[in-house]
Design an enzyme around this catalytic site. Structure first.
Site, PDB file in Angstrom:
ATOM      1  N   GLN A   9       0.836  -1.197   0.000  1.00 34.44           N
ATOM      2  CA  GLN A   9       0.000   0.000   0.000  1.00 34.44           C
ATOM      3  C   GLN A   9       0.873   1.250   0.000  1.00 34.44           C
ATOM      4  OE1 GLN A   9      -3.183  -0.393   2.732  1.00 34.44           O
ATOM      5  NE2 GLN A   9      -4.012   1.655   2.409  1.00 34.44           N
ATOM      6  N   SER A  86       4.712  -5.761   3.066  1.00 31.38           N
ATOM      7  CA  SER A  86       3.376  -5.762   3.671  1.00 31.38           C
ATOM      8  C   SER A  86       2.383  -6.497   2.774  1.00 31.38           C
ATOM      9  CB  SER A  86       2.944  -4.324   3.975  1.00 31.38           C
ATOM     10  OG  SER A  86       1.770  -4.293   4.734  1.00 31.38           O
ATOM     11  N   LEU A  87       1.421  -5.793   2.192  1.00 27.36           N
ATOM     12  CA  LEU A  87       0.440  -6.436   1.311  1.00 27.36           C
ATOM     13  C   LEU A  87       1.124  -7.258   0.211  1.00 27.36           C
ATOM     14  CD1 LEU A  87      -2.528  -6.614   0.070  1.00 27.36           C
ATOM     15  CD2 LEU A  87      -1.702  -4.805  -1.433  1.00 27.36           C
ATOM     16  N   ARG A 111      -8.601  -8.563   4.696  1.00 26.16           N
ATOM     17  CA  ARG A 111      -7.542  -7.805   5.365  1.00 26.16           C
ATOM     18  C   ARG A 111      -7.747  -6.307   5.189  1.00 26.16           C
ATOM     19  NH1 ARG A 111      -2.239  -5.738   4.015  1.00 26.16           N
ATOM     20  NH2 ARG A 111      -0.600  -6.340   5.501  1.00 26.16           N
ATOM     21  N   HIS A 191       0.605  -2.032  11.354  1.00 29.42           N
ATOM     22  CA  HIS A 191       1.835  -2.727  11.772  1.00 29.42           C
ATOM     23  C   HIS A 191       2.280  -2.286  13.164  1.00 29.42           C
ATOM     24  CE1 HIS A 191       2.270  -4.685   7.917  1.00 29.42           C
ATOM     25  NE2 HIS A 191       2.145  -3.521   7.314  1.00 29.42           N
ATOM     26  N   GLN A 239       1.565 -10.439  10.817  1.00 25.72           N
ATOM     27  CA  GLN A 239       1.975  -9.319   9.975  1.00 25.72           C
ATOM     28  C   GLN A 239       1.180  -8.053  10.281  1.00 25.72           C
ATOM     29  OE1 GLN A 239       0.813  -8.602   5.921  1.00 25.72           O
ATOM     30  NE2 GLN A 239       2.845  -9.195   5.182  1.00 25.72           N
TER      31      GLN A 239
END
Length: 780
Positions: A9, A86-87, A111, A191, A239
């Site tokens: 993202q 991340s993603l 998510r 996060h 995560q």
């Protein structure tokens, strides 16, 4: 070894995925069915302005990353490692067959929805401080409620926590010496510990899906090491609350011998972070890291004495696995979305043809169509033809400076902007012009970004393009309404070029300096300019005039981030010059060039390198220029000189020549020349130069000695190198084969140099390719 990285993202942008949705329609149908809306419409048009909302951003990026990888794998094959930010880790797991496309999209959709519902938190990017300095600042200032969310680069990290705490922390980080503190536009503290409620709900959702063992090495964000069997459910849940340990992930891949990183998806954020990470020294290896290395590196490598371990890790390992894709700057490759840090530079009059540009783009090279000396309508037609052949692959257009006719330069730049050309190569400029500033600045405030690659052979020109646009030109363009004040404000923070190419073949200024002297100078100028003006990213520096593998290797070893070939491409199948001209070019040696007056810079005394062997153009054109310098008009020529010109150069009377010139002029220009006899003489003499260019392009059999054929020693060097191989004859050369042979040879040369310089027991033997014969020619 290669690693593919998937962005997360923040990399989303409107129009991302252009060209992919039609190509992979079956995946798009599956995505629309799962999401309940058109993914293509969201990404390409974003009519409801939803693309930057987390619940839409994450599925959109997952789909675009997945389709981008399908295209990447078709062209490159599978990599050795995959990772994501991340993603992006979901795309890495998809590639490793932990789940299928539909399952991954359902997970990402959930998510995104959970993360979008979390409220009250904030995040900020901190630039200029190390991770240790950030942690010390948080502890010293009592910000125990803030977590470090992303370890993105040695001096770039992201913190996450309650929004009011993030706002208060700005002062503390400024006092600690941070270069930049930017609060991010997010809805919550991603996060961090504050995502625990979302994590618990996501854990329950994950439990309903089967996640298979990865079939490929996937690096986990949370642990910065490879996924192991049975850990996928736990790691994906963790995560949400855990840090993205991107720096450690890349460092681990470097230790495992990865030399080539490819960001697959929109943008090049990760590629820039990788460049920063690679420049920093690798930290001491912990036992956990050593275990990871031991799984893949042969025992002999680990047995190397400690004093030489760093040498092996930094020099030997790349030499063992170096390939043409690893040469140069990954940042350059990512910026232009190409596989190789190699450019086919433009040649005048469309000699770098649409066919050549299409062929190079299809195989992952950057190429520029040669628009100089062509009418605007032909340039626009060529751009349309190229687009039909390359789809969404990157290409550009090359132009030359119109010293005497700035209005023509303005008109061409207008047309290129209107045609949507976003990469411009510029040659022969003696400074920054109004047209270039307008091309660079227009639309910056609306997110439009056009790149400029400047070829230069003089220090002062290199410095001019490494600086921001001149304030006087920006102010004038704003006053005229040609750019907005916001455009100008952003332009002040950018260099005039994204890439500067030291190139002694760069046009009519090509007789100054040598690349070996100018390249280190340009690198120094670049670093000074970046520090002086505070650029967010430095311009890249390359070397042009490349014609052989050793020349390319030398450029890379001197620090070039890309290389550019020019005249060497004129003697290829796709080049749009005549077969007769190519026959002459094929036979030339390094000594077979001379300087001659430039058709477009005749009165200024501009010179270009041309082919001397088999032609008399240089001598005859120089004679005309000398007469122009010493006479005031055609009428002032003595009878003997006039007769020589008519019999030996023009092969007709000078009156007939003027009549032909006159017919091509506008009435106002014709009247002006009649009032200015010396300029009329220049127009007559210049017609010989223009005829020489036309004759070479058309292959006029009656005037071979009068051909104007741009040439350079680099082509002579290539001819010598290719003698006795499959590339000896131009009819057997394509631009792609030439590029591949040069890069493959450069990679082998560099690897061989490493083996010579290091003790034999430090390097495993690697068979060298032969020259350009047999299977040696790079078939891409």
């Amino acid at each position: 070894m290669r690693a593919v990285l998937f962005p997360g993202q923040g990399s989303q942008k409107k129009r991302m995925g252009f060209g992919l949705f039609d190509r992979f329609g079956d995946y798009v149908e599956k995505a629309d069915r799962i999401l309940g809306y058109s993914i293509a419409e969201l990404c390409l048009d974003d009519p409801e302005h939803q693309l930057h909302r987390t619940q839409y951003t994450q599925p959109a990026l997952y789909v675009v990353n997945a389709l981008s990888y399908l295209q990447y794998e078709q062209e490159n094959g599978p990599p050795d490692f995959v990772a994501g930010h991340s993603l992006g880790e979901y795309n890495a797991l998809l590639v490793a067959s932990v789940f299928d496309f539909e399952t991954g999209l359902r997970l990402v959709k959930k998510r995104g929805e959970l993360m979008a519902t979390a409220q009250g938190g904030g995040m900020a990017a901190v630039v200029g401080l190390s991770l240790e300095q950030i942690r010390e600042t948080l502890a010293r200032e009592g910000h125990a409620d803030i977590d470090v969310a992303n370890f993105n680069a040695p001096d770039q990290n992201v913190i996450s926590g309650p929004r009011d705490s993030i706002e208060r922390a700005k002062k503390a980080f400024a006092e600690a010496g941070a270069n930049l503190y930017v609060e991010l536009k997010v809805s919550s503290a991603f996060h961090s510990r504050y995502m625990a409620p979302a994590r618990r709900e996501f854990e329950a959702f994950l439990a309903g899906f089967e996640l298979k063992p990865p079939r490929m090495a996937v690096i986990s964000n949370v642990e910065a090491r490879e996924y192991s069997d049975g850990r996928a459910h736990a790691l994906l849940a963790e995560q949400l609350t855990g840090s993205v340990r991107f720096v450690e992930s890349i460092q681990g891949l470097l230790r495992r011998g990865v030399t080539s990183f490819h960001e697959v998806g929109p943008g090049n954020v990760l590629q820039r972070l990788v460049d920063k990470i690679k420049k920093a020294p690798l930290p001491a290896e912990t036992p956990a890291r050593r275990d990871v290395v031991a799984q893949t590196v042969e025992p002999a490598r680990l047995a190397v004495e400690p004093a030489r371990r760093e040498v092996v890790a930094h020099a030997v390992e790349p030499a063992r696995v170096i390939g043409s894709e690893a040469l140069g700057s990954p940042w350059f490759r990512s910026a232009y979305d190409v596989r190789y840090a190699y450019v086919a530079g433009s040649l005048d009059a469309g000699v770098t043809s649409p066919a050549l540009v299409q062929a190079m783009a299809a195989k992952g090279f950057l190429a520029f169509f040669g628009a100089a000396s062509l009418p605007v309508d032909r340039v626009i037609d060529a751009i349309a033809a190229i687009r039909r052949g390359v789809g969404n692959r990157t290409f550009g257009v090359g132009i030359a400076h119109e010293t005497s006719h700035p209005e023509e330069e303005e008109a061409l730049v207008d047309a290129l902007m209107g045609a949507g050309v976003t990469a411009l190569e510029v040659r022969g400029f003696i400074g920054v012009t109004r047209a270039l500033v307008r091309y660079r600045a227009h639309g910056l405030g609306r997110g439009v970004r056009r790149r400029i690659l400047a070829r230069a052979s003089r220090p002062e020109i290199i410095e001019a393009f490494l600086a921001p646009a001149p304030e006087s030109l920006l102010a004038k363009l704003v006053q005229e309404g040609a750019i907005s004040s916001q455009d100008a404000a952003i332009a002040r923070t950018l260099p005039m070029c994204d890439d500067i190419c030291v190139d002694i073949e760069s046009g009519w200024l090509a007789d100054y300096g040598t690349p070996e002297v100018l390249l280190p100078l340009a690198l120094a100028f670049r670093d000074i300019a970046a520090a002086t003006h505070g650029y967010a990213q430095k311009p890249r520096v390359g070397m042009g005039g490349i014609g052989t593998p050793v020349a390319a290797a030398s450029a890379f070893l001197l620090g070039a981030e890309f290389v550019l070939s020019g005249v060497v491409n004129a003697a290829t199948v796709e080049a749009a010059t005549s077969n007769a001209a190519k026959d002459l070019l094929e036979r030339m040696g390094v000594q077979d060039t001379d300087f001659a007056p430039c058709p477009d810079r005749f009165e200024l005394g501009g010179k270009i390198r041309v082919l001397k062997r088999g032609a008399m153009f240089a001598a005859r054109a120089t004679k005309l220029y000398e007469l122009y310098r010493h006479h005031e008009s055609i009428e002032s020529l003595d009878e003997r000189t006039r007769r020589q010109l008519e019999e030996r150069i023009f092969h007709r009377s000078l009156d007939d020549v003027w009549n032909d010139v006159e017919r091509r002029l506008e009435p106002a220009e014709r009247a002006r020349l009649e009032r200015q006899p010396r300029q009329k003489m220049a127009a007559i003499f210049r017609s010989y130069l223009l005829d020489g260019r036309r004759r070479a392009l058309e292959g006029d059999p009656n005037h071979v000695v009068d051909y104007l054929i741009p040439a350079a020693p680099s082509l002579g060097a290539f001819n010598e190198w290719a003698r006795g191989t499959k590339l000896e004859r131009w009819r057997d050369r394509t631009a792609v084969q030439v590029a591949g042979a040069i890069l493959d040879g450069a990679a082998d040369f560099i690897a061989t140099r490493f083996r010579i310089m290091l003790p034999a027991d430090a390097v495993a033997a690697k068979p060298a390719r032969a020259r350009a014969n047999g299977s040696v020619v790079h078939e891409m």
